[in-house]
Design an enzyme around this catalytic site. Structure first.
Site, PDB file in Angstrom:
ATOM      1  N   SER A  12     -21.678 -20.425 -28.198  1.00 28.05           N
ATOM      2  CA  SER A  12     -21.463 -20.955 -29.593  1.00 28.05           C
ATOM      3  C   SER A  12     -19.985 -20.831 -29.772  1.00 28.05           C
ATOM      4  O   SER A  12     -19.433 -19.945 -29.168  1.00 28.05           O
ATOM      5  CB  SER A  12     -22.202 -20.462 -30.603  1.00 28.05           C
ATOM      6  N   CYS A  13     -19.295 -21.621 -30.844  1.00 26.49           N
ATOM      7  CA  CYS A  13     -18.005 -21.390 -31.243  1.00 26.49           C
ATOM      8  C   CYS A  13     -17.532 -19.739 -31.499  1.00 26.49           C
ATOM      9  O   CYS A  13     -18.509 -19.507 -32.230  1.00 26.49           O
ATOM     10  CB  CYS A  13     -17.893 -22.288 -32.357  1.00 26.49           C
ATOM     11  N   PRO A  14     -16.637 -19.278 -31.250  1.00 18.76           N
ATOM     12  CA  PRO A  14     -15.447 -19.789 -30.630  1.00 18.76           C
ATOM     13  C   PRO A  14     -15.508 -19.769 -28.968  1.00 18.76           C
ATOM     14  O   PRO A  14     -14.367 -19.838 -28.353  1.00 18.76           O
ATOM     15  CB  PRO A  14     -14.514 -18.989 -31.211  1.00 18.76           C
ATOM     16  N   ASP A  39     -22.434 -26.947 -27.307  1.00 20.41           N
ATOM     17  CA  ASP A  39     -22.068 -26.666 -28.826  1.00 20.41           C
ATOM     18  C   ASP A  39     -21.421 -27.672 -29.156  1.00 20.41           C
ATOM     19  O   ASP A  39     -20.131 -28.110 -28.854  1.00 20.41           O
ATOM     20  CB  ASP A  39     -21.209 -25.251 -29.082  1.00 20.41           C
ATOM     21  N   ASP A  45     -13.436 -28.320 -31.790  1.00 23.54           N
ATOM     22  CA  ASP A  45     -12.662 -27.284 -31.207  1.00 23.54           C
ATOM     23  C   ASP A  45     -11.471 -27.383 -30.315  1.00 23.54           C
ATOM     24  O   ASP A  45     -10.596 -27.156 -30.376  1.00 23.54           O
ATOM     25  CB  ASP A  45     -13.586 -26.144 -30.762  1.00 23.54           C
TER      26      ASP A  45
END
Length: 81
Positions: A12-14, A39, A45
């Site tokens: 998942s981010c980041p 994601d 992003d």
């Protein structure tokens, strides 16, 4: 032209962008990195990451919930001087 592939499915981010950045730093200008992610936030992003860093997001798509981004490493800043 060959591509380096980075599989960040399940992260998942980041983390997808951070891992891609680490790989891109070790690549030569013009080389391509294909990032495989799951994601959904990765779309925004990677668009923002490339806009801010000067790398080129040359392609992205989705197949069955798996996202693919192709990023071309930016030229070295000193090369344009």
């Amino acid at each position: 032209m060959s591509e380096t592939v980075l599989d960040v499915k399940g992260l998942s981010c980041p983390l997808p962008v951070l891992k891609a950045n680490r790989i891109l730093r070790g690549m030569q200008p013009g080389e391509r990195l294909r990032v495989i992610a799951t994601d959904r936030a990765s779309v925004a992003d990677f668009q923002a990451f490339c806009r801010e860093t000067g790398h080129a997001l040359i392609a992205f798509g989705e197949d069955g919930g798996v996202l693919s981004f192709v990023i071309r490493r930016r030229p070295d800043p000193a090369a344009g001087a």
